[in-house]
Design an enzyme around this catalytic site. Sequence first.
Site, PDB file in Angstrom:
ATOM      1  N   TRP A 100     -30.204   1.708 -11.263  1.00  0.00           N
ATOM      2  CA  TRP A 100     -30.579   3.136 -11.682  1.00  0.00           C
ATOM      3  C   TRP A 100     -32.382   3.301 -11.466  1.00  0.00           C
ATOM      4  CZ3 TRP A 100     -27.061   6.200 -11.499  1.00  0.00           C
ATOM      5  CH2 TRP A 100     -25.612   5.826 -11.858  1.00  0.00           C
ATOM      6  N   ASP A 166     -36.595   5.978 -18.514  1.00  0.00           N
ATOM      7  CA  ASP A 166     -35.316   6.626 -18.415  1.00  0.00           C
ATOM      8  C   ASP A 166     -34.437   5.503 -19.702  1.00  0.00           C
ATOM      9  OD1 ASP A 166     -32.501   6.650 -17.812  1.00  0.00           O
ATOM     10  OD2 ASP A 166     -32.478   5.792 -15.842  1.00  0.00           O
ATOM     11  N   LYS A 190     -23.778   8.995 -23.314  1.00  0.00           N
ATOM     12  CA  LYS A 190     -23.627   7.504 -23.722  1.00  0.00           C
ATOM     13  C   LYS A 190     -24.049   7.581 -25.313  1.00  0.00           C
ATOM     14  CE  LYS A 190     -25.336   6.061 -19.413  1.00  0.00           C
ATOM     15  NZ  LYS A 190     -24.227   5.672 -18.720  1.00  0.00           N
TER      16      LYS A 190
HETATM   17  C1  LIG Z   1     -29.708   4.068 -16.868  1.00  0.00           C
HETATM   18  C2  LIG Z   1     -29.089   5.051 -16.206  1.00  0.00           C
HETATM   19  N1  LIG Z   1     -29.770   5.955 -15.802  1.00  0.00           N
HETATM   20  C3  LIG Z   1     -29.137   6.969 -15.133  1.00  0.00           C
HETATM   21  C4  LIG Z   1     -27.818   7.111 -15.072  1.00  0.00           C
HETATM   22  C5  LIG Z   1     -27.436   8.192 -14.078  1.00  0.00           C
HETATM   23  O1  LIG Z   1     -27.103   9.243 -15.178  1.00  0.00           O
HETATM   24  P1  LIG Z   1     -26.106  10.740 -14.746  1.00  0.00           P
HETATM   25  O2  LIG Z   1     -24.938  10.341 -14.239  1.00  0.00           O
HETATM   26  O3  LIG Z   1     -26.416  11.375 -15.864  1.00  0.00           O
HETATM   27  O4  LIG Z   1     -27.127  11.184 -13.391  1.00  0.00           O
HETATM   28  C6  LIG Z   1     -27.076   6.362 -15.687  1.00  0.00           C
HETATM   29  C7  LIG Z   1     -25.503   6.382 -15.634  1.00  0.00           C
HETATM   30  O5  LIG Z   1     -25.068   5.681 -16.244  1.00  0.00           O
HETATM   31  C8  LIG Z   1     -27.683   5.179 -16.314  1.00  0.00           C
HETATM   32  O6  LIG Z   1     -26.851   4.305 -17.202  1.00  0.00           O
END
Ligand SMILES: Cc1ncc(COP(=O)(O)O)c(C=O)c1O
Length: 353
Positions: A100, A166, A190
């Site tokens: 991520w 994030d 989550k």
């Molecule tokens: C730490 C983290 N950041 C970003 C995301 C991406 O999220 P989204 O699918 O809401 O764009 C995730 C998805 O699991 C994640 O765990």
Amino acid sequence: MSKDIFNFSAGPAVIPDSVIDKINLGLDDFDRGMSITEVSHRSNAFKEFAQSSESSLRNLLNINEEYSVLFLQGGASSQFLMTAYNFLKNEAAFLDTGTWSKKAIKEAKLFGNVDILASSENDNYNHIPNFEIAKNYDYFHCTSNNTIFGTQINSFANTDTPMFCDMSSDIFSRVLDFSKFDLIYAGAQKNLGPAGATLVVIKNDLLDNIKDNVPSMMNYKVHADKSSMFNTPPVFSVYVSLLNMRWLKKMGGVSEIEKNNRKKAQLLYSEIDLNPLFNGHSKIKDRSIMNATFNLSDDNFKETFESMLSDANITALAGHRSVGGYRASMYNAMSLDSVKILVEVMSELESKI
Ligand SMILES: Cc1ncc(COP(=O)(O)O)c(C=O)c1O
């Protein structure tokens, strides 16, 4: 839904039974016989709900009026680009702790220079690397919990550089000093509610520092000025998020849920450490209390283990393909008893072999 399923999914993830019951009531009649899926976001009933969501959130996370709270769409993935679109003028610093972070870095590079202060990529992201913020940047970006690799930042940098984080997979799971952060974001799916809403908490000072010519939908100030109602907000997801926040408050708030989260994690990690059939992926010091990643020491036991998991109604335990093995996601709504069931299966495997 069968209540006997133990759902270890990384997200969308388990929601408390009592919240599901309330969702069902709202689906039937949220306002004068109208379902939550039918009401206007401009109706008084929903506006009151949205305001209540904001104050619950402030209350639970201890966030003061120096910050704006936004419920946007587009997931955390949109925040990867939106943060850079609004604030990357010259150079931003990033900590690369997994998939991520890497995606956030990729998007930011479209808008300016990126300095990767440290990365644990060469060790398949099994730890949080040390780093230093030695000069001025537009902002520093990190990922508090690495959902895929099962690592988590335990201590955040002290820096004058604006810190963006994030927090998609550990928001509401532990007590943090939010005054350290200038912008945090999290997809709802989550620890908050169903997919659809993306939470952003942004320091008001930053809103006056946005680059020129940022399109309205990408512009934090536009959303803040309109109290997240610039366009239609993700009504259902915001609704469930508030129900979840009310549940969390009833459970004693973030400090109480953190105790439970630590108990669950400790239980599972002790089994991983004591049982010779399993190896943990993350270095012990950086283990996540939300997502535990582990592998079998011998793949010959895979079939037996997975059939035992299936017999115990344990689902969604498969690890992400970049780590393999297993990942147990233990978000707030996952009970200690569910983790006990998983641990029992792991220890039964040892006694069988
Ligand atoms: C730490 C983290 N950041 C970003 C995301 C991406 O999220 P989204 O699918 O809401 O764009 C995730 C998805 O699991 C994640 O765990």
